[in-house]
Structures are given as structure tokens and as C-alpha cells.
Design a protein around this motif. Structure first.
Motif, PDB file in Angstrom:
ATOM      1  N   ASP A  37       0.862  -1.183   0.000  1.00 53.16           N
ATOM      2  CA  ASP A  37       0.000   0.000   0.000  1.00 53.16           C
ATOM      3  C   ASP A  37       0.892   1.224   0.000  1.00 53.16           C
ATOM      4  N   ILE A  38       0.439   2.297  -0.619  1.00 51.55           N
ATOM      5  CA  ILE A  38       1.222   3.532  -0.640  1.00 51.55           C
ATOM      6  C   ILE A  38       1.073   4.305   0.658  1.00 51.55           C
ATOM      7  N   GLN A  39       0.025   3.987   1.429  1.00 49.73           N
ATOM      8  CA  GLN A  39      -0.255   4.695   2.679  1.00 49.73           C
ATOM      9  C   GLN A  39       0.316   3.921   3.871  1.00 49.73           C
ATOM     10  N   ALA A  40       1.455   4.396   4.369  1.00 46.97           N
ATOM     11  CA  ALA A  40       2.131   3.719   5.475  1.00 46.97           C
ATOM     12  C   ALA A  40       1.255   3.671   6.724  1.00 46.97           C
ATOM     13  N   ASP A  41       0.502   4.733   6.980  1.00 48.60           N
ATOM     14  CA  ASP A  41      -0.327   4.771   8.185  1.00 48.60           C
ATOM     15  C   ASP A  41      -1.418   3.706   8.158  1.00 48.60           C
ATOM     16  N   LYS A  42      -1.948   3.431   6.961  1.00 48.43           N
ATOM     17  CA  LYS A  42      -2.978   2.399   6.844  1.00 48.43           C
ATOM     18  C   LYS A  42      -2.396   1.019   7.140  1.00 48.43           C
ATOM     19  N   LEU A  43      -1.177   0.762   6.640  1.00 49.05           N
ATOM     20  CA  LEU A  43      -0.532  -0.520   6.903  1.00 49.05           C
ATOM     21  C   LEU A  43      -0.203  -0.677   8.381  1.00 49.05           C
ATOM     22  N   GLU A  44       0.257   0.405   9.003  1.00 46.01           N
ATOM     23  CA  GLU A  44       0.570   0.353  10.434  1.00 46.01           C
ATOM     24  C   GLU A  44      -0.681   0.095  11.255  1.00 46.01           C
ATOM     25  N   GLU A  45      -1.773   0.726  10.870  1.00 48.53           N
ATOM     26  CA  GLU A  45      -3.041   0.521  11.579  1.00 48.53           C
ATOM     27  C   GLU A  45      -3.512  -0.921  11.439  1.00 48.53           C
ATOM     28  N   LEU A  46      -3.386  -1.468  10.230  1.00 54.33           N
ATOM     29  CA  LEU A  46      -3.778  -2.851  10.004  1.00 54.33           C
ATOM     30  C   LEU A  46      -2.903  -3.802  10.800  1.00 54.33           C
ATOM     31  N   ALA A  47      -1.586  -3.571  10.764  1.00 58.25           N
ATOM     32  CA  ALA A  47      -0.670  -4.427  11.514  1.00 58.25           C
ATOM     33  C   ALA A  47      -1.001  -4.400  13.003  1.00 58.25           C
ATOM     34  N   GLY A  48      -1.322  -3.214  13.509  1.00 55.64           N
ATOM     35  CA  GLY A  48      -1.679  -3.094  14.920  1.00 55.64           C
ATOM     36  C   GLY A  48      -2.945  -3.850  15.259  1.00 55.64           C
ATOM     37  N   SER A  49      -3.932  -3.798  14.356  1.00 52.80           N
ATOM     38  CA  SER A  49      -5.186  -4.506  14.604  1.00 52.80           C
ATOM     39  C   SER A  49      -5.005  -6.012  14.569  1.00 52.80           C
ATOM     40  N   LEU A  50      -3.949  -6.452  13.863  1.00 56.13           N
ATOM     41  CA  LEU A  50      -3.660  -7.880  13.770  1.00 56.13           C
ATOM     42  C   LEU A  50      -2.773  -8.367  14.912  1.00 56.13           C
ATOM     43  N   GLY A  51      -2.346  -7.442  15.741  1.00 55.93           N
ATOM     44  CA  GLY A  51      -1.513  -7.818  16.881  1.00 55.93           C
ATOM     45  C   GLY A  51      -0.063  -8.028  16.536  1.00 55.93           C
ATOM     46  N   CYS A  52       0.404  -7.359  15.470  1.00 57.72           N
ATOM     47  CA  CYS A  52       1.809  -7.490  15.099  1.00 57.72           C
ATOM     48  C   CYS A  52       2.361  -6.126  14.744  1.00 57.72           C
ATOM     49  N   THR A  53       3.665  -6.019  14.760  1.00 59.93           N
ATOM     50  CA  THR A  53       4.314  -4.751  14.471  1.00 59.93           C
ATOM     51  C   THR A  53       5.060  -4.766  13.150  1.00 59.93           C
ATOM     52  N   SER A  54       5.471  -5.940  12.699  1.00 58.60           N
ATOM     53  CA  SER A  54       6.137  -6.023  11.399  1.00 58.60           C
ATOM     54  C   SER A  54       5.818  -7.366  10.773  1.00 58.60           C
ATOM     55  N   SER A  55       6.794  -8.268  10.700  1.00 66.36           N
ATOM     56  CA  SER A  55       6.564  -9.582  10.096  1.00 66.36           C
ATOM     57  C   SER A  55       6.423 -10.648  11.163  1.00 66.36           C
ATOM     58  N   THR A  56       5.534 -10.409  12.091  1.00 68.51           N
ATOM     59  CA  THR A  56       5.328 -11.372  13.168  1.00 68.51           C
ATOM     60  C   THR A  56       4.031 -12.117  12.949  1.00 68.51           C
ATOM     61  N   SER A  57       3.905 -13.250  13.603  1.00 68.37           N
ATOM     62  CA  SER A  57       2.704 -14.056  13.431  1.00 68.37           C
ATOM     63  C   SER A  57       1.466 -13.291  13.871  1.00 68.37           C
ATOM     64  N   VAL A  58       0.422 -13.445  13.104  1.00 64.65           N
ATOM     65  CA  VAL A  58      -0.855 -12.864  13.467  1.00 64.65           C
ATOM     66  C   VAL A  58      -1.470 -13.714  14.561  1.00 64.65           C
ATOM     67  N   GLY A  59      -1.754 -13.097  15.679  1.00 63.36           N
ATOM     68  CA  GLY A  59      -2.248 -13.875  16.806  1.00 63.36           C
ATOM     69  C   GLY A  59      -1.062 -14.433  17.575  1.00 63.36           C
ATOM     70  N   SER A  60      -1.014 -14.233  18.820  1.00 67.86           N
ATOM     71  CA  SER A  60       0.193 -14.540  19.594  1.00 67.86           C
ATOM     72  C   SER A  60       0.541 -16.023  19.645  1.00 67.86           C
ATOM     73  N   ASN A  61      -0.468 -16.868  19.734  1.00 71.70           N
ATOM     74  CA  ASN A  61      -0.166 -18.289  19.923  1.00 71.70           C
ATOM     75  C   ASN A  61      -0.796 -19.191  18.858  1.00 71.70           C
ATOM     76  N   ASP A  62      -1.282 -18.622  17.795  1.00 74.55           N
ATOM     77  CA  ASP A  62      -1.957 -19.408  16.770  1.00 74.55           C
ATOM     78  C   ASP A  62      -1.008 -19.680  15.615  1.00 74.55           C
ATOM     79  N   SER A  63      -0.412 -20.845  15.613  1.00 75.17           N
ATOM     80  CA  SER A  63       0.574 -21.195  14.593  1.00 75.17           C
ATOM     81  C   SER A  63      -0.059 -21.477  13.239  1.00 75.17           C
ATOM     82  N   ARG A  64      -1.386 -21.651  13.213  1.00 76.09           N
ATOM     83  CA  ARG A  64      -2.056 -21.954  11.947  1.00 76.09           C
ATOM     84  C   ARG A  64      -2.373 -20.691  11.154  1.00 76.09           C
ATOM     85  N   ARG A  65      -2.230 -19.558  11.762  1.00 74.47           N
ATOM     86  CA  ARG A  65      -2.467 -18.309  11.046  1.00 74.47           C
ATOM     87  C   ARG A  65      -1.220 -17.911  10.259  1.00 74.47           C
TER      88      ARG A  65
END
Length: 271
Positions: A37-65
Motif C-alpha cells: 500500500d502507498i499509505q504507510a499509516d494504513k498498513l501500520e493501523e492494520l498491523a496493529g489490529s492484527l496484533g503485530c508490528t512487522s513480520s510477526t505471526s498474526v495472533g500470539s499463539n496461533d501457529s495456523r495463522r
């Protein structure tokens, strides 16, 4: 969707609307998503809603995600697109799915519009999609992946809407319809098993009109029903769930109570 679990999908325009809904749905099915996406703020907001900050697993303990990899990218910049796909090749092992979702709509008349606006329209809605598809093909071929390219089209790519200053959008989406079939044809000529699907929604309740020079309520939306981004995301998943020998070439989805072709007669517009 088990065939794609653990594979990598690139989603353009991932920060909002259909792109965001599709990203969330793919992650739920265990697909790793590289969100462009060209909008960095939108990506940051999405990453935050997914519980990650960069390339981390979505969901803290869900290995299937799946894992989410946000990448700021201007898809009208060919070099930037090449670098994004190159990163996926070198770091993640290649692209298996491309969701060409990014697009714009704006009010620009054929009578008094500007070349600047028309170029902007075609660069995003058509040419950028072609560049991303080309890079997806190269990545899939290089990594021996029988992947799937999904182009987000529109019912406006299959019928002419009567609204004033809307014909360039019709033209751009009609081009997508033609290029989808052209891409399938060229892939068949080189004996490729990569699939190409056109998904053509009717009205969708997104923020796309914020980039437009007109208000949809006064000219397009009126009292017509609209789909949700999640509805389109579900349709995309349906196309990806097909077995290797089946390809959904075109999937048109509209809200109940509406039609593909506009049957109303819009009021004249003064210029």
C-alpha cells in the motif's frame, strides 16, 4: 484453502477496504500476506489490529495463522514493484497468490477532463495491475509454483454506466476484463498452469470515493444497496479454493436487490 496454507500472497491496496478484508481472510486460512500500500499509516493501523508490528505471526499463539508483512509500495513505480516481488523471492521463497486489488475512481469528463487525470486513472487501474501480474508470473515460474492471480475488476468492466464523467472508469475496468482473458491466453500458450480470475463486484461500501472528485451519494450510490468488503473477500477465497484443474474465469457479485446494468436514467449534469 489447504493448498495455499504456508504459501505467500501479495495483496495490493492492502491497507483498507477490499484489500484489508482479503488480507485478514487469507491470514485466517494460514496464508502469509505481503500487504502493499502507498499509505504507510494504513498498513501500520492494520498491523496493529492484527496484533503485530512487522513480520510477526498474526495472533500470539496461533501457529495456523499466516504472517503479515506490510510493505509501503507505490504500484505505479515499476522499480518499486520489482523490488517488492524480488524481496518475496529472496526472503520468502516466491509468490503463490496475487490479489490485484488497488484501484481508484474519480470524476473526470471526456469533454473537459485532463490528460493528467486520465493517465493517473490508467496507471493505477490498468498498467500497475499489468506490472504486478508480470512480476507474479516471473516469480511463480522461477519458483515452480502453479499460482493464482486474482484481478479485482468491477461490473463497470462489463457494462456502460450512464453517470456523467464516469466513462474513464468504465474504460479502465473494461481493459481489465480484456487483459484477464489475454493473460489466460498467453499463459495457455506457454503451457502454464497459473490461474487468472476476474472478480467483478457491484457497489461496495469502501473509502474509494474519498479519492474521487464527486460524491457517490449524489450520482452513483443513491438508495442502491451495497456489498461489504468482507463479501468480496469471501468471493476471492471461493476462487482460490478451486482444485488445480478448475479455474473460475469470471465471478460477478452484486448486492441483493441490485442489477449489473444500470436501468435508471440519471439527470443531466451541467459542465
Amino acid at each position: 484453502m489447504e493448498q495455499w496454507r504456508g504459501h505467500n500472497a501479495i495483496v495490493t491496496g492492502a491497507g483498507s477496504g477490499i484489500g484489508m478484508a482479503t488480507t485478514v481472510e487469507l491470514l485466517k486460512h494460514g496464508v502469509n500476506v505481503i500487504g502493499l500500500d502507498i499509505q504507510a499509516d494504513k498498513l501500520e493501523e492494520l498491523a496493529g489490529s492484527l496484533g503485530c508490528t512487522s513480520s510477526t505471526s498474526v495472533g500470539s499463539n496461533d501457529s495456523r495463522r499466516g504472517k503479515f508483512h506490510p510493505k509501503v509500495c507505490n504500484i505505479t513505480d515499476e522499480r518499486a514493484v520489482e523490488e517488492a516481488f524480488g524481496w518475496v523471492d529472496s526472503v520468502l521463497g516466491g509468490v503463490s497468490v496475487l490479489i490485484n486489488n488497488a484501484g481508484i475512481i474519480m470524476r473526470t469528463s471526456l469533454l473537459d477532463g485532463t490528460l493528467k487525470d486520465w493517465n493517473f486513472f490508467m496507471n493505477i487501474n490498468v498498467l500497475a495491475q499489468c506490472v504486478c501480474s508480470r512480476e507474479a508470473y516471473r516469480s511463480m515460474t522461477k519458483n515452480n509454483i502453479n499460482g493464482h492471480i486474482v484481478q479485482i475488476n468491477s461490473i463497470c468492466g462489463h457494462s456502460i454506466t450512464p453517470y456523467f464523467a464516469h466513462k474513464m472508469y468504465n474504460a479502465s475496468k473494461t481493459a481489465v476484463t480484456v487483459l484477464c482473458e489475454g493473460l489466460r491466453h498467453e499463459l495457455s500458450l506457454v503451457n502454464s498452469k497459473i490461474k487468472v480470475t476476474s472478480v467483478s463486484p457491484g457497489s461496495v461500501d469502501t473509502d474509494i470515493f474519498k479519492t474521487a472528485n464527486f460524491k457517490p451519494s449524489s450520482q452513483v450510490i443513491s438508495s442502491r444497496p451495497a456489498l461489504r468488503p468482507e463479501d468480496v473477500a469471501a468471493a476471492i477465497i471461493t476462487t482460490l479454493e478451486t482444485p488445480p484443474h478448475v479455474q473460475i474465469a469470471e465471478l460477478t457479485i452484486i448486492p441483493n436487490g441490485s442489477t449489473i446494468q444500470s436501468h435508471g436514467t440519471p439527470a443531466p449534469v451541467n459542465i
